[in-house]
Scaffold this motif. Structure first.
Motif, mmCIF file in Angstrom:
data_model
loop_
_atom_site.group_PDB
_atom_site.id
_atom_site.type_symbol
_atom_site.label_atom_id
_atom_site.label_comp_id
_atom_site.label_asym_id
_atom_site.label_seq_id
_atom_site.Cartn_x
_atom_site.Cartn_y
_atom_site.Cartn_z
ATOM 1 N N VAL A 86 0.733 -1.118 0.035
ATOM 2 C CA VAL A 86 0.121 -0.091 -0.071
ATOM 3 C C VAL A 86 0.921 1.236 0.109
ATOM 4 O O VAL A 86 0.419 2.175 0.122
ATOM 5 N N VAL A 132 6.040 -1.920 -10.628
ATOM 6 C CA VAL A 132 5.349 -2.014 -9.459
ATOM 7 C C VAL A 132 4.131 -1.264 -9.706
ATOM 8 O O VAL A 132 3.999 0.094 -9.703
ATOM 9 N N LEU A 184 0.849 -0.021 -7.510
ATOM 10 C CA LEU A 184 0.198 0.257 -6.412
ATOM 11 C C LEU A 184 -1.059 -0.052 -6.303
ATOM 12 O O LEU A 184 -1.687 -0.586 -5.324
ATOM 13 N N ASP A 185 -1.927 0.861 -7.411
ATOM 14 C CA ASP A 185 -3.126 0.879 -7.688
ATOM 15 C C ASP A 185 -4.015 -0.574 -7.553
ATOM 16 O O ASP A 185 -4.843 -0.749 -7.020
ATOM 17 N N ARG A 241 -3.469 3.377 1.096
ATOM 18 C CA ARG A 241 -2.813 4.532 0.239
ATOM 19 C C ARG A 241 -3.510 5.829 0.591
ATOM 20 O O ARG A 241 -2.804 6.741 0.280
ATOM 21 N N TYR A 278 3.776 4.543 -8.056
ATOM 22 C CA TYR A 278 5.056 4.297 -7.908
ATOM 23 C C TYR A 278 6.021 4.932 -8.476
ATOM 24 O O TYR A 278 6.164 5.261 -9.335
#
Lengths: 135, 201
Positions: free
Chosen positions: A71, A94, A96-97, B113, B148
């Motif tokens: 996360v 990578v 992240l979503d 997040r 990212y």
């Protein structure tokens, strides 16, 4: 206070980060990148992102790893570093979503699902699924 | 601090709260912190993602003394979910110069997040000075969700209490990170600056 911390410390090995989850599947797929997999499962990637990743990549094996707990950019750094240490890896992305890590391996390298799972775990996250595509 | 309060912190708040990430296996981290109580420089190495060992030089501004601690941090529990991660850590340290100077504590975190929450508790035992406790809770929100590799920003609020000064202060913190570098800057008119720099190798 000391007793509480001592108890927590002693019992902690019993409460470890749950390693991996059930429902982990390995898929092998030749052909169109955005197609349904041979087992009927969709290739679960951001198409635009995946296409960008694939620019310039030929004759490679691609591993698409689903990861839980990824996360934070700062926390995911170790994943990228761990895979890039492998000389058979040419590129890592990578996302992240979607919680995906995409890894491009040399064609000569046989992808090792357990090795990938271990690298993810060494960073403190869990692999939950793995899809392999041969380009 | 009573046992019930500690249990409350550890067992209840840990479900909803977040703290600092632990290094990946083989990773090293340097941290520099400065606040109204102390300045410190801390370097640690993580043989495994489960624990780290390191050394910390601390300059206490109240007692005006300097200590070098060997530190050990252990990840007691981690819960990885699709969109969140929760951690609970044990921390301890012992003064290289005098083993009667030591500390122990716990900190925890929960993070998505978008949202962040964390807490920390530290009990510092000293042969030469008074024993004391520091504790904090911290909440944050990311104003935007970066990809990212982007520059990330968090807006946070921290409440901190120390039995040494008997002050409780609540103040805003800005947290930024990009790549392997992280910066936290907080300011309160009672406790002044709270700075935290971190770089991971």
């Amino acid at each position: 206070m000391k007793k509480v911390l001592l108890i927590l410390f002693i019992t902690s090995p019993l409460t470890w980060a749950e390693e991996g989850n059930a429902d982990m599947h390995h898929h092998s797929h030749d052909g169109h990148l955005h197609d349904t997999m041979v087992n009927g499962k969709n290739l679960e990637v951001d198409v635009e992102r995946f296409d960008k990743f694939m620019e310039g990549i030929v004759d490679m094996n691609i591993a698409i790893v689903s990861v839980q707990g990824m996360v934070c950019d700062f926390c995911a750094r170790g994943i990228e570093k761990a895979f890039l240490k492998d000389s058979s890896v040419s590129k890592v992305d990578v996302d992240l979503d979607s919680g995906k890590v995409i890894i491009a391996y040399m064609k000569s390298k046989e992808i090792d699902p357990d090795g990938i799972k271990k690298k993810i775990l060494m960073n403190g996250q869990n692999m939950t699924d793995l899809q392999i595509i041969k380009i | 601090m009573g046992i019930l309060k500690i249990l409350f912190f550890i067992l209840v708040l840990a479900v909803n709260i977040e703290a600092r990430p632990i290094s990946y296996s083989g990773g090293s981290t340097i941290m520099i912190k400065s606040d109204s109580l102390s300045n410190s420089t801390y370097f640690h190495y993580s043989p495994s993602f489960k624990y780290s060992i390191g050394i910390e030089n601390t300059n206490n501004k109240i007692f005006k003394d300097n200590k070098n601690y060997i530190r050990f941090t252990y990840l007691l529990n981690r819960k990885n979910a699709l969109n969140s991660q929760r951690n609970l850590y044990f921390q301890s340290g012992i003064d290289v110069g005098n083993k009667n100077n030591h500390f122990y504590g716990a900190h925890g975190d929960w993070e998505t997040r978008r949202w962040f929450a964390g807490f920390g508790y530290k009990n510092i035992q000293s042969k030469t000075n008074n024993d004391y406790e520091n504790k904090y809770i911290q909440f944050g929100v990311a104003p935007y969700i970066g990809d990212y590799g982007d520059f990330h920003t968090w807006l946070m609020v921290k409440t901190r209490k120390s039995s040494l000064t008997k002050n409780t202060s609540t103040y805003p913190i800005l947290k930024f990170f990009s790549g392997d570098a992280l910066v936290e800057v907080g300011y309160d008119n009672r406790t002044n600056w709270d700075l935290h720099l971190m770089y991971r190798f």
